[in-house]
Design a protein around this motif. Structure first.
Motif, PDB file in Angstrom:
ATOM      1  N   ALA A   1       0.826  -1.220   0.000  1.00 18.13           N
ATOM      2  CA  ALA A   1       0.000   0.000   0.000  1.00 18.13           C
ATOM      3  C   ALA A   1       0.853   1.261   0.000  1.00 18.13           C
ATOM      4  O   ALA A   1       0.375   2.333  -0.358  1.00 18.13           O
ATOM      5  CB  ALA A   1      -0.924  -0.002   1.214  1.00 18.13           C
TER       6      ALA A   1
ATOM      7  N   ALA B   1       2.062   6.472  -0.831  1.00 20.32           N
ATOM      8  CA  ALA B   1       0.797   5.751  -0.601  1.00 20.32           C
ATOM      9  C   ALA B   1      -0.352   6.365  -1.392  1.00 20.32           C
ATOM     10  O   ALA B   1      -1.128   5.660  -2.042  1.00 20.32           O
ATOM     11  CB  ALA B   1       0.467   5.737   0.888  1.00 20.32           C
TER      12      ALA B   1
ATOM     13  N   THR C   1      -4.358   5.821   1.824  1.00 18.50           N
ATOM     14  CA  THR C   1      -4.620   4.852   0.756  1.00 18.50           C
ATOM     15  C   THR C   1      -5.777   5.306  -0.123  1.00 18.50           C
ATOM     16  O   THR C   1      -5.993   4.758  -1.195  1.00 18.50           O
ATOM     17  CB  THR C   1      -4.960   3.449   1.311  1.00 18.50           C
TER      18      THR C   1
END
Lengths: 339, 264
Positions: free
Chosen positions: A54, A76, B163
């Motif tokens: 990730a 990320a 993310t």
């Protein structure tokens, strides 16, 4: 929302915390569009591996490649991944709809398109009516489904799931699990899925990578792990196998079950065989019944062989067991492993 | 215990001290043995908004100081609170203890030493100087509040935001700050209140040039001009009172459990 399948490759991944190596030279190829489980006991480095993919953690060494290109230089937020954690982690200050739209807002998707895509994503997880609800007003299972919609709405090339069902009740777990698997197959998004639950891994995934002590001990389709464990460690992790001492001499294996040809080198070995592969027969290996436990679908029988070694086998539930029986074992169903 | 008291009794108990202030502020002449003033007057209240008096200027100075000190203290407190709440580092215990020092050591004792330092760097008698010296008692409070907020903070929110495509700054702005908002409001409120009612530090470092409301209030009390003093006292009480009204839902913690001095 169909993502072109992305191949994920991990090469020689290594990561230490405070001098302890958590991930040690890990290599793995995840097939495009597949759901691959990173299976292993807690502390085997599977979550660390996921976070490295990730971009939330930097590896000490090794490379992460998407479709052959290294993504290590991407931070990320720049990687085409989405991650769902153990907890839903819905942002408490946003409505469920705004939570789902968060990734799109961060990627500067125009408002109108955002609203449409959020709606579609909530439909995917069958929560279309809850967009205006606040976090905490819905159940844990629903929250985890919102988290899934929030991850899928950005149309990631790679979906990362970090034990997303472990915080759910057993009754909900199956439901959310089926939903995830269904969506993953429908969207064809390459998915890496961390779990410590071998049944979950077997039931859900196309491939399993068994992680032990920071390394991939074996990888491949779930049935391989039952049919042909690569090592004693794998056999023991999956459990339930009978272990018998064996010796290989000049291409023949000698054990309490008999002797047959093998390609393995000479020396001491362990012959493992699943209880299902041991069958009661009218003639063959003589054995004494020590214990028989009725388990509904089958009877778990423990027998003692002539040389004193013990064996577990599954007999049909209707069988009446004499105290002395004969067994038949197909050599092809056994696996010879290094001690 | 408080639950046992009727609300109206509580309200009366809290507001009673202000009754004489209200009467004083509106009286022209009030001599013994009158139970109420002999003559009413609006002089005290008029002076509050009279540009010729130094009160409007004082109000502005106090507000400006309060807001500036609060903003800076919160900025420092966010960084320090994060370090104390989330990370383990060498000397953490010592830092935690030192944070309490300003609450333990009397301000007057250290201010004399600080004054010498401020005089040398020409900070005495300036607004920046007063801002600096007021940060002394405010930063510890803000850091304590935000430190305990960070100790309860779920860092997973930040990872989740990353993310989803948010960089570190946007994660801080769109996720960390909003999640910490209740604690941040409490911290800012504390900082503003400390600055608002600070007297000794402002007097010594401001050297009479920086006139805040507490300074003026003391001056008027000293001059025994009761009408103005009472009117001014009411003015000093008003902003904190309004702030409490606005922020009470955060102070009581009914909004969230992650507020206050719970755990550090």
């Amino acid at each position: 929302m169909t993502a072109p399948g992305t191949t994920v490759e991990l090469r020689g991944l290594t990561k230490s915390y405070d001098g302890t190596q958590v991930v040690a030279d890990l290599n793995l190829v995840v097939r495009p569009g597949s759901l691959t489980a990173l299976l292993g006991p807690s502390g085997c480095g599977k979550t660390t591996t996921l976070k490295v993919v990730a971009g939330l953690l930097d590896a000490d060494a090794g490379d992460v490649l998407f479709d052959g290109r290294s993504v290590l230089s991407l931070r990320a937020e720049q990687r085409p991944v989405a991650m769902v954690f153990q907890k839903p982690l819905l942002f408490p200050h946003l409505s469920l709809g705004d939570n789902v739209g968060f990734g799109l807002r961060m990627r500067k998707v125009p408002k109108k398109e955002r609203v449409e895509r959020v709606e579609r994503a909530l439909e995917l997880v069958r929560l279309q009516d809850l967009a205006s609800r606040r976090v905490g007003e819905v159940s844990g299972g629903q929250e985890q489904r919102v988290a899934l919609a929030r991850a899928l709405v950005t149309e990631p090339s790679v979906l990362l799931l970090d034990e997303p069902f472990s915080a759910l009740d057993a009754s909900l777990r199956g439901e959310v699990r089926d939903l995830v698997r269904g969506l993953q197959q429908e969207l064809g998004v390459t998915t890496l899925f961390v779990t410590h639950d071998q049944e979950e891994a077997v039931a859900m995934s196309d491939d399993i990578a068994l992680l032990l002590e920071g390394k991939v001990e074996q990888s491949g389709p779930p049935r391989d792990f039952y049919a042909a464990p690569a090592s004693m460690k794998v056999a023991r992790f999956f459990g339930g196998r009978n272990e018998l001492t064996a010796i290989v001499r000049e291409g023949t294996v000698h054990s309490a079950l008999g002797q047959w040809a093998t390609s393995r080198p000479d020396g001491d070995a362990v012959l493992t065989v699943r209880p299902e592969a041991v069958v009661l027969a009218s003639e063959g290996l003589p054995a004494t019944v020590l214990e028989a436990r009725f388990l509904g679908t089958h009877v778990a029988v423990t027998v003692e062989l002539a040389d004193g070694s013990r064996l577990q086998l599954h007999a049909p539930p209707s069988v009446t067991l004499p105290s002395h029986v004969h067994l038949s074992v197909d050599p092809a169903a056994t696996t010879l492993l290094e001690r | 215990m408080i639950r046992l008291l009727p609300r109206w009794l509580l309200a009366i108990g809290l507001l009673l001290p202000f009754v004489p202030l209200l009467v004083w502020a509106g009286s022209g002449q009030w001599r013994y043995p009158g139970v109420v003033p002999q003559r009413g007057s609006g002089r005290g209240l008029r002076l509050l908004v009279d540009p010729a008096s130094d009160i409007p200027q004082g109000l502005l100075t106090s507000l400006l100081l309060g807001v500036t000190v609060s903003v800076i203290a919160c900025a420092v407190g966010l960084c320090a609170g994060r370090a104390l709440g989330l990370y383990a580092f060498r000397g953490k215990r010592a830092v935690q203890f030192l944070l309490l020092a300003p609450a333990i050591v009397p301000g007057l004792a250290v201010t004399l030493g600080i004054q010498v330092f401020f005089l040398r760097y020409r900070l005495a008698g300036t607004l920046p100087g007063v801002v600096l010296v007021q940060l002394l008692p405010t930063i510890p409070y803000v850091t304590l509040v935000l430190g305990s907020a960070f100790a309860n903070f779920e860092t997973g929110y930040e990872e989740q935001a990353r993310t989803l495509g948010a960089g570190p700054l946007r994660t801080f702005w769109h996720v960390t700050l909003p999640v910490l908002r209740p604690s941040l409001i409490v911290a800012a409120f504390f900082a503003f209140l400390i600055s608002w009612s600070e007297y000794i530090l402002t007097l010594l470092i401001g050297g009479g040039t920086v006139k805040t409301l507490p300074l003026l209030l003391f001056a008027y009390i000293g001059s025994s001009d009761q009408n103005v003093a009472a009117a001014l006292a009411l003015l000093v009480v008003l902003p904190p009172f309004l702030l409490v009204l606005v922020t009470s839902r955060f102070l009581t913690g009914s909004q969230t459990g992650a507020v206050g001095f719970g755990r550090l």
